[in-house]
Design a protein around this motif. Structure first.
Motif, PDB file in Angstrom:
ATOM      1  N   SER A  16       3.798  -6.351   3.140  1.00 14.52           N
ATOM      2  CA  SER A  16       2.903  -6.846   4.181  1.00 14.52           C
ATOM      3  C   SER A  16       1.444  -6.682   3.755  1.00 14.52           C
ATOM      4  CB  SER A  16       3.143  -6.101   5.495  1.00 14.52           C
ATOM      5  OG  SER A  16       2.705  -4.755   5.403  1.00 14.52           O
ATOM      6  N   THR A  17       0.616  -7.598   4.199  1.00 14.84           N
ATOM      7  CA  THR A  17      -0.791  -7.613   3.802  1.00 14.84           C
ATOM      8  C   THR A  17      -1.494  -6.320   4.160  1.00 14.84           C
ATOM      9  OG1 THR A  17      -0.875 -10.014   4.071  1.00 14.84           O
ATOM     10  CG2 THR A  17      -2.974  -8.841   4.046  1.00 14.84           C
ATOM     11  N   GLU A  18      -1.267  -5.804   5.346  1.00 14.12           N
ATOM     12  CA  GLU A  18      -1.960  -4.604   5.799  1.00 14.12           C
ATOM     13  C   GLU A  18      -1.548  -3.379   4.999  1.00 14.12           C
ATOM     14  OE1 GLU A  18      -4.237  -1.792   7.532  1.00 14.12           O
ATOM     15  OE2 GLU A  18      -4.451  -3.974   7.578  1.00 14.12           O
ATOM     16  N   VAL A  19      -0.262  -3.227   4.729  1.00 11.73           N
ATOM     17  CA  VAL A  19       0.212  -2.066   3.980  1.00 11.73           C
ATOM     18  C   VAL A  19      -0.291  -2.130   2.533  1.00 11.73           C
ATOM     19  CG1 VAL A  19       2.257  -0.889   3.078  1.00 11.73           C
ATOM     20  CG2 VAL A  19       2.211  -1.684   5.442  1.00 11.73           C
ATOM     21  N   VAL A  20      -0.236  -3.313   1.926  1.00 13.04           N
ATOM     22  CA  VAL A  20      -0.744  -3.465   0.557  1.00 13.04           C
ATOM     23  C   VAL A  20      -2.228  -3.136   0.518  1.00 13.04           C
ATOM     24  CG1 VAL A  20      -1.194  -5.109  -1.300  1.00 13.04           C
ATOM     25  CG2 VAL A  20       1.016  -5.138  -0.118  1.00 13.04           C
ATOM     26  N   ARG A  21      -2.991  -3.639   1.479  1.00  8.67           N
ATOM     27  CA  ARG A  21      -4.425  -3.356   1.519  1.00  8.67           C
ATOM     28  C   ARG A  21      -4.688  -1.857   1.638  1.00  8.67           C
ATOM     29  NH1 ARG A  21      -8.111  -1.848   4.827  1.00  8.67           N
ATOM     30  NH2 ARG A  21      -6.594  -1.665   6.520  1.00  8.67           N
ATOM     31  N   ARG A  22      -3.939  -1.188   2.502  1.00 10.28           N
ATOM     32  CA  ARG A  22      -4.137   0.250   2.701  1.00 10.28           C
ATOM     33  C   ARG A  22      -3.782   1.040   1.448  1.00 10.28           C
ATOM     34  NH1 ARG A  22      -1.109   0.786   6.873  1.00 10.28           N
ATOM     35  NH2 ARG A  22       0.646   2.009   6.082  1.00 10.28           N
ATOM     36  N   TYR A  23      -2.681   0.684   0.814  1.00 11.91           N
ATOM     37  CA  TYR A  23      -2.263   1.405  -0.392  1.00 11.91           C
ATOM     38  C   TYR A  23      -3.217   1.158  -1.558  1.00 11.91           C
ATOM     39  CZ  TYR A  23       2.184   3.326   1.200  1.00 11.91           C
ATOM     40  OH  TYR A  23       3.145   4.072   1.842  1.00 11.91           O
ATOM     41  N   ALA A  24      -3.804  -0.035  -1.601  1.00  9.75           N
ATOM     42  CA  ALA A  24      -4.710  -0.367  -2.703  1.00  9.75           C
ATOM     43  C   ALA A  24      -6.064   0.315  -2.574  1.00  9.75           C
ATOM     44  CB  ALA A  24      -4.902  -1.882  -2.788  1.00  9.75           C
ATOM     45  N   ALA A  74       4.595   0.396 -12.482  1.00 10.30           N
ATOM     46  CA  ALA A  74       5.715  -0.459 -12.092  1.00 10.30           C
ATOM     47  C   ALA A  74       6.041  -0.252 -10.623  1.00 10.30           C
ATOM     48  CB  ALA A  74       6.945  -0.148 -12.953  1.00 10.30           C
ATOM     49  N   ASP A  75       6.437  -1.327  -9.962  1.00  6.21           N
ATOM     50  CA  ASP A  75       6.810  -1.228  -8.556  1.00  6.21           C
ATOM     51  C   ASP A  75       7.795  -2.342  -8.214  1.00  6.21           C
ATOM     52  OD1 ASP A  75       5.416   0.450  -6.086  1.00  6.21           O
ATOM     53  OD2 ASP A  75       6.411  -1.379  -5.423  1.00  6.21           O
ATOM     54  N   TYR A  76       8.637  -2.055  -7.227  1.00  9.35           N
ATOM     55  CA  TYR A  76       9.638  -3.023  -6.775  1.00  9.35           C
ATOM     56  C   TYR A  76       8.999  -4.130  -5.938  1.00  9.35           C
ATOM     57  CZ  TYR A  76      14.189  -4.574  -4.954  1.00  9.35           C
ATOM     58  OH  TYR A  76      15.301  -5.300  -4.641  1.00  9.35           O
ATOM     59  N   ALA A  77       7.873  -3.799  -5.257  1.00 10.11           N
ATOM     60  CA  ALA A  77       7.209  -4.761  -4.377  1.00 10.11           C
ATOM     61  C   ALA A  77       6.212  -5.594  -5.171  1.00 10.11           C
ATOM     62  CB  ALA A  77       6.510  -4.030  -3.233  1.00 10.11           C
ATOM     63  N   GLU A  78       6.511  -6.858  -5.329  1.00  8.28           N
ATOM     64  CA  GLU A  78       5.652  -7.740  -6.129  1.00  8.28           C
ATOM     65  C   GLU A  78       4.223  -7.819  -5.583  1.00  8.28           C
ATOM     66  OE1 GLU A  78       3.709 -11.313  -7.551  1.00  8.28           O
ATOM     67  OE2 GLU A  78       4.440 -10.984  -5.493  1.00  8.28           O
ATOM     68  N   PRO A  79       4.004  -7.826  -4.246  1.00 10.20           N
ATOM     69  CA  PRO A  79       2.624  -7.837  -3.737  1.00 10.20           C
ATOM     70  C   PRO A  79       1.823  -6.608  -4.152  1.00 10.20           C
ATOM     71  CG  PRO A  79       4.137  -8.565  -2.031  1.00 10.20           C
ATOM     72  CD  PRO A  79       4.977  -8.024  -3.145  1.00 10.20           C
ATOM     73  N   MET A  80       2.476  -5.459  -4.271  1.00  9.08           N
ATOM     74  CA  MET A  80       1.788  -4.255  -4.733  1.00  9.08           C
ATOM     75  C   MET A  80       1.354  -4.413  -6.192  1.00  9.08           C
ATOM     76  SD  MET A  80       1.503  -1.832  -2.411  1.00  9.08           S
ATOM     77  CE  MET A  80       2.245  -1.248  -0.866  1.00  9.08           C
TER      78      MET A  80
END
Length: 262
Positions: A16-24, A74-80
């Motif tokens: 999700s956009t919000e989770v990716v943004r927060r993690y980044a 490496a990560d399973y989530a391509e957006p990450m």
């Protein structure tokens, strides 16, 4: 089928956009990570190849990439992974950093490719109970003999009693109580858990399944997949060797540092 649905929910959550943004936006090491990398494996890191598995938005990248010879996130989530490639585009060009979309249960890397594997933020707890041993075996496979595995996992002891939680202000108290109540409601068919060595629980945050394990069982699982020299750390970075201390450890998650058997 239930496990497939759980994995899909985690994919949706971490994509999700919000989770990716927060993690980044994160850039730090957890206390036990810092202790392990600064003391136990600092020398190995300085001339070694590191696989940062479950890299998320690159929380650990800035801290570790400049300290090793070769860095692969490496990560399973391509957006990450996309977020990491954008965030660290300059370092990718100048220092050869690499970010791959990878399933920890079947990694594309050759045997004995790395000196260190970091699988942080309890990422191993999301692969599913049936595939947990496979993920650990994959970490062993891609490590060189004597290489280092560092990973964290949810502590089932923490779920025994809410009083094991260390409050940090009113908001933390309220949020944790809410989490606890929802967790118990979602998993009411699972309790009591006092006699269990491990259990998968539906997570209130995303609806996916999360794995919780007793420290003693965590040690057994790790040793069983070809590791030795194991050390266990609490969230304050203290090494927990005594079996009775491990049995009483109530931190929400714990860190493991082990060596690939030669």
């Amino acid at each position: 089928m239930p496990q497939a649905r759980a994995v899909t929910r985690w994919e949706e959550f971490y994509g999700s956009t919000e989770v990716v943004r927060r993690y980044a936006q994160q850039s730090h090491l957890q206390v036990p990570e810092r202790v392990i990398f600064d003391t136990a494996i600092g020398a190995a890191l300085s001339h070694g190849d590191l696989l940062d598995l479950g890299v998320g938005g690159g929380r650990t990248t800035m801290e570790l990439a400049h300290r090793c010879q070769r860095y692969v996130g490496a990560d399973y989530a391509e957006p990450m992974v996309r977020a990491c490639r954008e965030r660290f585009s300059d370092l990718i060009v100048r220092h050869g950093l690499r970010f791959d979309v990878v399933d920890a249960r079947a990694m594309p890397y050759e045997d004995a490719s790395f000196d260190i594997v970091l699988f942080s933020f309890n990422g191993i707890d999301l692969v599913g109970a049936d595939a947990r041993a496979t993920a650990l075996a994959e970490c062993r496979r891609v490590l060189r003999p004597g290489g280092h595995l560092v990973y964290s996992s949810h502590n089932l002891n923490w779920m025994d009693s809410r009083w094991g939680i260390r409050w940090q202000g009113l908001r933390d108290y309220v949020e944790t109580q809410r989490f606890w109540s929802r967790m118990r409601h979602l998993n009411r068919g699972v309790w009591p858990i006092a006699e269990r060595a491990w259990v998968e629980l539906l997570d209130p945050l995303a609806g996916g399944r999360n794995y919780y394990v007793r420290p003693s069982e965590l040690v057994r699982q790790t040793l069983e997949q070809g590791f030795d020299g194991l050390r266990l750390y609490d969230l304050r970075g203290r090494q927990i060797d005594d079996l009775q201390q491990r049995a009483r450890l109530t931190d929400p998650w714990v860190y493991v540092h082990a060596r690939a058997s030669r």
